[in-house]
Design a protein around this motif. Structure first.
Motif, PDB file in Angstrom:
ATOM      1  N   GLY A   1       0.814  -1.209   0.000  1.00 35.82           N
ATOM      2  CA  GLY A   1       0.000   0.000   0.000  1.00 35.82           C
ATOM      3  C   GLY A   1       0.849   1.260   0.000  1.00 35.82           C
ATOM      4  O   GLY A   1       2.044   1.245  -0.250  1.00 35.82           O
ATOM      5  N   GLY A   2       0.194   2.380   0.286  1.00 39.08           N
ATOM      6  CA  GLY A   2       0.899   3.651   0.304  1.00 39.08           C
ATOM      7  C   GLY A   2       1.086   4.209  -1.088  1.00 39.08           C
ATOM      8  O   GLY A   2       0.251   4.006  -1.987  1.00 39.08           O
ATOM      9  N   PHE A   3       2.202   4.902  -1.294  1.00 40.66           N
ATOM     10  CA  PHE A   3       2.465   5.589  -2.554  1.00 40.66           C
ATOM     11  C   PHE A   3       3.697   5.002  -3.237  1.00 40.66           C
ATOM     12  O   PHE A   3       4.646   4.590  -2.564  1.00 40.66           O
ATOM     13  CB  PHE A   3       2.695   7.087  -2.307  1.00 40.66           C
ATOM     14  CG  PHE A   3       1.559   7.762  -1.592  1.00 40.66           C
ATOM     15  CD1 PHE A   3       0.380   8.068  -2.261  1.00 40.66           C
ATOM     16  CD2 PHE A   3       1.668   8.097  -0.242  1.00 40.66           C
ATOM     17  CE1 PHE A   3      -0.673   8.686  -1.601  1.00 40.66           C
ATOM     18  CE2 PHE A   3       0.629   8.718   0.413  1.00 40.66           C
ATOM     19  CZ  PHE A   3      -0.549   9.016  -0.262  1.00 40.66           C
ATOM     20  N   PRO A   4       3.717   5.004  -4.573  1.00 41.01           N
ATOM     21  CA  PRO A   4       4.918   4.541  -5.283  1.00 41.01           C
ATOM     22  C   PRO A   4       6.019   5.586  -5.249  1.00 41.01           C
ATOM     23  O   PRO A   4       5.756   6.788  -5.205  1.00 41.01           O
ATOM     24  CB  PRO A   4       4.415   4.329  -6.721  1.00 41.01           C
ATOM     25  CG  PRO A   4       3.249   5.248  -6.853  1.00 41.01           C
ATOM     26  CD  PRO A   4       2.611   5.324  -5.492  1.00 41.01           C
ATOM     27  N   SER A   5       7.250   5.125  -5.250  1.00 46.70           N
ATOM     28  CA  SER A   5       8.396   6.010  -5.406  1.00 46.70           C
ATOM     29  C   SER A   5       8.726   6.086  -6.892  1.00 46.70           C
ATOM     30  O   SER A   5       8.593   5.098  -7.618  1.00 46.70           O
ATOM     31  CB  SER A   5       9.594   5.477  -4.610  1.00 46.70           C
ATOM     32  OG  SER A   5       9.871   4.142  -4.990  1.00 46.70           O
ATOM     33  N   TRP A   6       9.187   7.240  -7.332  1.00 49.67           N
ATOM     34  CA  TRP A   6       9.424   7.434  -8.764  1.00 49.67           C
ATOM     35  C   TRP A   6      10.838   7.937  -9.020  1.00 49.67           C
ATOM     36  O   TRP A   6      11.063   8.789  -9.881  1.00 49.67           O
ATOM     37  CB  TRP A   6       8.408   8.425  -9.333  1.00 49.67           C
ATOM     38  CG  TRP A   6       6.984   7.995  -9.236  1.00 49.67           C
ATOM     39  CD1 TRP A   6       6.002   8.550  -8.468  1.00 49.67           C
ATOM     40  CD2 TRP A   6       6.355   6.914  -9.940  1.00 49.67           C
ATOM     41  NE1 TRP A   6       4.802   7.896  -8.637  1.00 49.67           N
ATOM     42  CE2 TRP A   6       4.992   6.879  -9.539  1.00 49.67           C
ATOM     43  CE3 TRP A   6       6.808   5.970 -10.861  1.00 49.67           C
ATOM     44  CZ2 TRP A   6       4.091   5.953 -10.037  1.00 49.67           C
ATOM     45  CZ3 TRP A   6       5.908   5.037 -11.356  1.00 49.67           C
ATOM     46  CH2 TRP A   6       4.567   5.035 -10.952  1.00 49.67           C
ATOM     47  N   ALA A   7      11.805   7.421  -8.305  1.00 54.63           N
ATOM     48  CA  ALA A   7      13.169   7.947  -8.377  1.00 54.63           C
ATOM     49  C   ALA A   7      13.796   7.787  -9.755  1.00 54.63           C
ATOM     50  O   ALA A   7      14.587   8.634 -10.184  1.00 54.63           O
ATOM     51  CB  ALA A   7      14.045   7.266  -7.325  1.00 54.63           C
ATOM     52  N   SER A   8      13.484   6.710 -10.462  1.00 55.29           N
ATOM     53  CA  SER A   8      14.152   6.433 -11.733  1.00 55.29           C
ATOM     54  C   SER A   8      13.389   6.952 -12.944  1.00 55.29           C
ATOM     55  O   SER A   8      13.990   7.360 -13.932  1.00 55.29           O
ATOM     56  CB  SER A   8      14.371   4.921 -11.906  1.00 55.29           C
ATOM     57  OG  SER A   8      15.179   4.412 -10.868  1.00 55.29           O
ATOM     58  N   THR A   9      12.077   6.926 -12.893  1.00 57.09           N
ATOM     59  CA  THR A   9      11.272   7.222 -14.074  1.00 57.09           C
ATOM     60  C   THR A   9      10.559   8.566 -14.023  1.00 57.09           C
ATOM     61  O   THR A   9      10.143   9.077 -15.061  1.00 57.09           O
ATOM     62  CB  THR A   9      10.204   6.150 -14.269  1.00 57.09           C
ATOM     63  OG1 THR A   9       9.311   6.160 -13.140  1.00 57.09           O
ATOM     64  CG2 THR A   9      10.828   4.772 -14.393  1.00 57.09           C
ATOM     65  N   GLY A  10      10.391   9.122 -12.832  1.00 54.54           N
ATOM     66  CA  GLY A  10       9.466  10.234 -12.697  1.00 54.54           C
ATOM     67  C   GLY A  10       8.058   9.687 -12.602  1.00 54.54           C
ATOM     68  O   GLY A  10       7.780   8.539 -12.998  1.00 54.54           O
TER      69      GLY A  10
END
Length: 331
Positions: free
Chosen positions: A237-246
Motif C-alpha cells: 500500500g501507500g504511494f509509489p516512489s518514482w526515483a528512476s522514471t518520474g
C-alpha cells in the motif's frame, strides 16, 4: 523480533501542514533471512500451493544464455558465506526454447498478517508473486505473475506441493530469493513530490525547503524524498516512489480506472539516501564498516533479489475490479 521505524528527523506536517490531507499508510514488511513456513507470509519461502494444481509456467521465448548458477549451489554458497560457481549452459538449446519454464516464487502475503493488504478477486485474502527467471526480447524485459487465493478454501485441499519445479540454472545469483520472515509495521507515508503528484505550490515549497536545508546542513540535511515521504524496501500500500522514471499515471488496461499500488518489492532495504528509515533494532548491525558483515547484509539486502538496475518493482491492481490484469512498473 519486531522492527520499529525511528521518528522522522523532521515533523513533516509541522513544516507543511497541507500534507495532512495527503497522508497515507504503508506497511513496511521488513523481510529478514529465516525459515518461514508455507502457512506464513514471507519472501522466498515455500508457497501455500495445492499439490494437484499446476505450477505457473512461462511459455514465451527467452533470451539465450551461455552460463548460469545452479539453485542448490546458490543455497549452499550462501550458507557458507561464499559465492557460487557459474557453469556453462547445458546443451545448445536456449532456455525456454525446449519448453515452458517454471516461474520462481518470490513472495506470498496473507491479509491476516499484513495490515492494509487490498482484497483480491472475490475477496481473496492471499496473494502470491512470481517472476520468470529469464529475460525476454532485445530489452531484457521480465515477466511476472500474480496468483490470488482464498486462504481458508485452499486449506481444505489437504495436500500441498512440497518441492516446486526449478530450472537447472539461473542466469544470475540474485534470481533466487533468500527465504525471509516478515515483520510488518505500519507507518505514515506521503506522495512523491514531482510533477502533479501534489499541488504545484506545495511542491515548490518542498523544493525551496530542501534547498534551504542543504545550504544550512550540507550532506547531512534531511530531504523530503529521502527521509520524510516514502520508506525504502518491501512494503504494501501507500504511494509509489518514482526515483528512476518520474511519476507515471497507471491506468487499468481493461477499464481505464486509475490503479492502486498493491505492493512494492525493493532490492535494498536501506542505502546511503535512506539511513533514517533503518529500524532501531538493526542499527548496531549496520554501523559502517570497510567490509559489511553477514548480519549487516541481512538487513541491507535480506532477500538477495534485484529488480532492474536496483529499482523498485511496483505492482498495481484495479480497485474497480481486482480480477483485471495487474500492471508491473520498475521505478
Amino acid at each position: 523480533m519486531t522492527r520499529t521505524t525511528p521518528p522522522r528527523p523532521v515533523s513533516v506536517e509541522a513544516v507543511f501542514p497541507d500534507l495532512a490531507a495527503h497522508r497515507g499508510r504503508t506497511t513496511r514488511l521488513h523481510p529478514r533471512p529465516g525459515r518461514p513456513g508455507m502457512h506464513e507470509s514471507h519472501v522466498g519461502g515455500p508457497m501455500f500451493w495445492p499439490g494437484d494444481e499446476p505450477w505457473p509456467m512461462c511459455h514465451e521465448p527467452h533470451q539465450p544464455e551461455t552460463e548460469g548458477y545452479a539453485p542448490d549451489e546458490i543455497r549452499s554458497a550462501r550458507a557458507a558465506g561464499a559465492w557460487p560457481q557459474s557453469r556453462p549452459w547445458p546443451g545448445s538449446v536456449p532456455p525456454g526454447q525446449e519448453g515452458p519454464v517454471p516461474f520462481v516464487g518470490l513472495a506470498q502475503l496473507f491479509r491476516r498478517d499484513v495490515p492494509g493488504l487490498a482484497a483480491g478477486p472475490d475477496d481473496a485474502d492471499l496473494v502470491q508473486l512470481f517472476r520468470c527467471p529469464f529475460t525476454h526480447g532485445p530489452y531484457q524485459e521480465r515477466r511476472y505473475h500474480l496468483r490470488w487465493r482464498q486462504a481458508a478454501e485452499t486449506e481444505h485441499t489437504g495436500r500441498f506441493l512440497a518441492i516446486p519445479p526449478e530450472v537447472p540454472l539461473l542466469r544470475w545469483e540474485h534470481e533466487l530469493p533468500e527465504p525471509c520472515v516478515l515483520h510488518p509495521e505500519e507507518v505514515d507515508t506521503y506522495p512523491w513530490a514531482e510533477d502533479d503528484t501534489l499541488p504545484a505550490p506545495l511542491i515548490a515549497r518542498i523544493d525551496a525547503w530542501e534547498d534551504a536545508q542543504e545550504a544550512e546542513h550540507g550532506d547531512d540535511a534531511p530531504s523530503y524524498q529521502g527521509d520524510l515521504s516514502i520508506p525504502p524496501g518491501w512494503r504494501v500500500g501507500g504511494f509509489p516512489s518514482w526515483a528512476s522514471t518520474g511519476p507515471m499515471h497507471i491506468a487499468c488496461e481493461s477499464c481505464a480506472s486509475p490503479m492502486r499500488l498493491l505492493l512494492t518489492a525493493g532490492g535494498e532495504e536501506t542505502d546511503a539516501g535512506s539511513q533514517s528509515w533503518l529500524p532501531l533494532e538493526d542499527r548496531d548491525l549496520t554501523r559502517r564498516k570497510t567490509h559489511p558483515t553477514p548480519a549487516a547484509r541481512s538487513v541491507a539486502e535480506p532477500t538477495r533479489l534485484r529488480f532492474g538496475r536496483d529499482r523498485d518493482l511496483h505492482v498495481f491492481t484495479c480497485p474497480a475490479d481486482p480480477g483485471h490484469a495487474p500492471r508491473w512498473v520498475l521505478s
